[in-house]
Scaffold this active site. Structure first.
Site, PDB file in Angstrom:
ATOM      1  N   TRP A 185      99.235  60.703  47.074  1.00 55.43           N
ATOM      2  CA  TRP A 185      99.570  60.152  48.390  1.00 55.43           C
ATOM      3  C   TRP A 185     100.303  58.837  48.193  1.00 55.43           C
ATOM      4  O   TRP A 185      99.835  57.987  47.431  1.00 55.43           O
ATOM      5  CB  TRP A 185      98.322  59.903  49.247  1.00 55.43           C
ATOM      6  N   GLU A 226      99.659  64.897  49.670  1.00 55.37           N
ATOM      7  CA  GLU A 226      99.094  64.553  50.988  1.00 55.37           C
ATOM      8  C   GLU A 226     100.128  63.899  51.897  1.00 55.37           C
ATOM      9  O   GLU A 226     100.713  62.875  51.568  1.00 55.37           O
ATOM     10  CB  GLU A 226      97.904  63.599  50.793  1.00 55.37           C
ATOM     11  N   LYS A 228     101.451  62.376  55.810  1.00 53.45           N
ATOM     12  CA  LYS A 228     100.933  61.472  56.833  1.00 53.45           C
ATOM     13  C   LYS A 228     101.973  61.323  57.935  1.00 53.45           C
ATOM     14  O   LYS A 228     103.170  61.412  57.674  1.00 53.45           O
ATOM     15  CB  LYS A 228     100.641  60.113  56.184  1.00 53.45           C
ATOM     16  N   ASP A 259      94.778  65.746  55.653  1.00 54.26           N
ATOM     17  CA  ASP A 259      93.809  64.716  56.043  1.00 54.26           C
ATOM     18  C   ASP A 259      93.675  64.787  57.559  1.00 54.26           C
ATOM     19  O   ASP A 259      94.676  64.762  58.287  1.00 54.26           O
ATOM     20  CB  ASP A 259      94.328  63.336  55.591  1.00 54.26           C
ATOM     21  N   HIS A 262      95.777  62.410  59.846  1.00 50.01           N
ATOM     22  CA  HIS A 262      97.193  62.170  59.571  1.00 50.01           C
ATOM     23  C   HIS A 262      98.155  62.899  60.480  1.00 50.01           C
ATOM     24  O   HIS A 262      99.307  63.139  60.117  1.00 50.01           O
ATOM     25  CB  HIS A 262      97.492  62.512  58.108  1.00 50.01           C
ATOM     26  N   HIS A 286      91.082  66.350  53.244  1.00 48.68           N
ATOM     27  CA  HIS A 286      90.475  65.041  53.343  1.00 48.68           C
ATOM     28  C   HIS A 286      89.753  65.036  54.682  1.00 48.68           C
ATOM     29  O   HIS A 286      90.367  64.815  55.726  1.00 48.68           O
ATOM     30  CB  HIS A 286      91.519  63.925  53.277  1.00 48.68           C
ATOM     31  N   ASP A 294      94.570  56.786  62.598  1.00 49.97           N
ATOM     32  CA  ASP A 294      94.029  57.195  61.297  1.00 49.97           C
ATOM     33  C   ASP A 294      93.023  56.143  60.826  1.00 49.97           C
ATOM     34  O   ASP A 294      93.229  55.459  59.843  1.00 49.97           O
ATOM     35  CB  ASP A 294      95.194  57.329  60.307  1.00 49.97           C
ATOM     36  N   ASP A 296      89.895  56.355  59.761  1.00 52.04           N
ATOM     37  CA  ASP A 296      88.990  56.681  58.654  1.00 52.04           C
ATOM     38  C   ASP A 296      87.532  56.354  58.945  1.00 52.04           C
ATOM     39  O   ASP A 296      86.844  55.730  58.134  1.00 52.04           O
ATOM     40  CB  ASP A 296      89.458  56.001  57.355  1.00 52.04           C
ATOM     41  N   ASP A 326      87.321  61.498  53.078  1.00 52.93           N
ATOM     42  CA  ASP A 326      88.155  60.302  53.056  1.00 52.93           C
ATOM     43  C   ASP A 326      87.865  59.438  54.276  1.00 52.93           C
ATOM     44  O   ASP A 326      88.451  59.629  55.330  1.00 52.93           O
ATOM     45  CB  ASP A 326      89.644  60.694  53.003  1.00 52.93           C
TER      46      ASP A 326
HETATM   47  C1  RNT Z   1      95.750  57.280  53.298  1.00 53.63           C
HETATM   48  C2  RNT Z   1      95.308  58.571  52.711  1.00 53.63           C
HETATM   49  C3  RNT Z   1      94.721  58.483  51.337  1.00 53.63           C
HETATM   50  C4  RNT Z   1      93.790  57.302  51.151  1.00 53.63           C
HETATM   51  C5  RNT Z   1      93.025  57.329  49.859  1.00 53.63           C
HETATM   52  C6  RNT Z   1      92.392  56.004  49.577  1.00 53.63           C
HETATM   53  O1  RNT Z   1      96.077  57.371  54.618  1.00 53.63           O
HETATM   54  O2  RNT Z   1      94.424  59.202  53.572  1.00 53.63           O
HETATM   55  O3  RNT Z   1      94.103  59.677  51.035  1.00 53.63           O
HETATM   56  O4  RNT Z   1      92.887  57.195  52.207  1.00 53.63           O
HETATM   57  O5  RNT Z   1      93.817  57.754  48.853  1.00 53.63           O
HETATM   58 ZN    ZN Z   2      93.451  60.971  52.873  1.00 47.85          ZN
END
Ligand code: RNT
Ligand code: ZN
Length: 418
Positions: A185, A226, A228, A259, A262, A286, A294, A296, A326
């Protein structure tokens, strides 16, 4: 085992058996599923390579809950604590900045030996390891570009780091006897509308092709990419968009990493799994929880988590899906965050497995949508909790919220003394 746990389990089993669901078989299957615990929840994505480095790359941790891990040993102890409260055998997902070494090494100089402490520990604990190059929180990523950088020297630095990361991952896979999933990523993107969207994408593609030019046995390493939609500071354009990596992954035989945070706010990854896995061998998830963006947040038992689990189970997609977590919440106990998010993910898979899938598919095929809706809704209150409690007890892990007392005790004895 607690008599009430066994009794309620046996009662619940009868209800499921009436719909042809063999609960013992379900639990056997569940115990085979590995979740990859992201190490970066344990220290607010700081890592050990560069002390006092600000987190960059458009991701953010908020909160200053005390006790986060400050050394590899602390992080391993914390992970052991968390894993002891989660049923099943799992994996731990490392970022390159979590190298366990006293040497002063930069990201492009990392070697397997800098992670030997992790390998020895994983062996000892019977865990698998996954890996990520860290293309952020570094002076060479300060302007928001890495693998797609227009400066050839900077782009080279990141290519070298990513190549080094694959060698480390290969070492993990070889040593631990199970493949390491290496996720790529990069944060690259613009805050404001670019004039040229194409050139950075051309450079990213070239960088990735070079990184992947070396063949590595998939027995040891599986690459994932990955995408986004946007990040903080890359609101208008992200080089590695979903379309970019979908095309890249499918044409290069790489796993696509989805993810949950994302995509557009009403766009869900659960609806993408069955499509992508028609054309791709493998997938990486993720599992995260976006709140407005996003953000998290720790994974909760919400509709999207259930839908992800249902899709994986109903479509028999689990064997080809690598499930990683994640999220990073710095406002609560770091270990509790892991435990809550991981237990929820496993619990959601269990709930999904405890649905009468064949019966529901048949009803749908026959066009009886009334029964489909009725049954799906009724199954939401079937006693999966009794099965979950039994599963936790049978795996030697705490039943219901009993784990919380253990985390609180560990906080007093260990975390608050740091
Ligand atoms: C960032 C991505 C990525 C990170 C990690 C720390 O938006 O989701 O996966 O969160 O690699
Ligand atoms: Zn991620």
């Amino acid at each position: 085992m607690d008599q009430t746990v066994t009794n309620t389990y046996n009662e619940a089993k009868k209800l499921y058996a009436a719909h042809g669901i063999n609960v013992d078989e379900v639990l056997e299957k569940l115990s085979q599923i590995k979740i990859s615990l992201h190490c970066w929840q344990g220290d607010d994505v700081r890592g050990f390579l560069f002390k006092d480095k600000e987190l960059s790359g458009g991701i953010a941790v908020t909160g200053s809950y005390p006790g986060r891990a400050g050394t590899p040993d602390e992080l391993r102890k914390d992970l052991e604590k968390a894993l002891s409260l989660i049923p099943g055998k799992h994996k731990v997902n490392l970022h390159a900045i979590y190298a366990d070494t006293d040497e002063k090494v930069d990201l492009d100089e990392l070697e397997p030996k800098h992670f030997q402490g992790w390998v020895d520990w994983a062996k000892d604990q019977g865990l698998g390891l996954d890996f990520n190059p860290t293309c952020f929180s570094h002076p060479k990523a300060a302007d928001g570009f890495t693998l797609s950088h227009s400066d050839e020297e900077i782009r080279r630095f990141w290519i070298t780091h990513c190549k080094a990361s694959r060698k480390i991952a290969e070492h993990f896979g070889r040593e631990l006897g199970q493949p390491c999933v290496t996720n790529f990523w990069v944060p690259d993107g613009y805050k404001d509308t670019p004039v040229d969207r194409l050139s950075p994408r051309v450079r990213l593609k070239e960088s990735l092709d070079e990184i992947f030019s070396e063949e590595i046995d998939p027995q040891y390493n599986i690459d994932a990419v990955e995408s986004k939609l946007f990040g903080i500071g890359s609101e208008s354009y992200v080089v590695g968009s979903h379309e970019f990596y979908m095309g890249y992954g499918l044409t290069r035989g790489k796993a696509i990493c989805l993810d949950a945070g994302h995509f557009h706010p009403t766009e869900v990854i659960s609806n993408k799994l069955s499509s992508i896995l028609m054309f791709s061998e493998q997938l990486l998830l993720h599992v995260s929880r976006p709140v407005r963006w996003d953000s998290d947040h720790v994974v909760t038992m919400d509709d999207e988590l259930m839908d992800i689990a249902r899709e994986l189970v109903r479509g028999d997609l689990l064997p080809r899906t690598n499930i990683g977590l994640d999220f990073f919440d710095g406002s609560i106990n770091h270990i509790a965050a892991w435990v809550i998010g991981t237990r929820n993910t496993i619990k959601a898979l269990l709930r999904a497995m405890l649905e009468p899938i064949e019966e529901l598919k048949r009803i749908e095929q026959e066009g009886d949508y009334t029964s489909r809706l009725a049954l799906v809704e009724e199954f939401k209150s079937y006693p999966f909790g009794a099965v979950w409690d039994y599963y936790c007890a049978s795996q030697g892990t705490p039943v219901r919220e009993q784990w919380l007392a253990e985390v609180k005790a560990y906080e007093q004895e260990v975390l608050l003394k740091r």
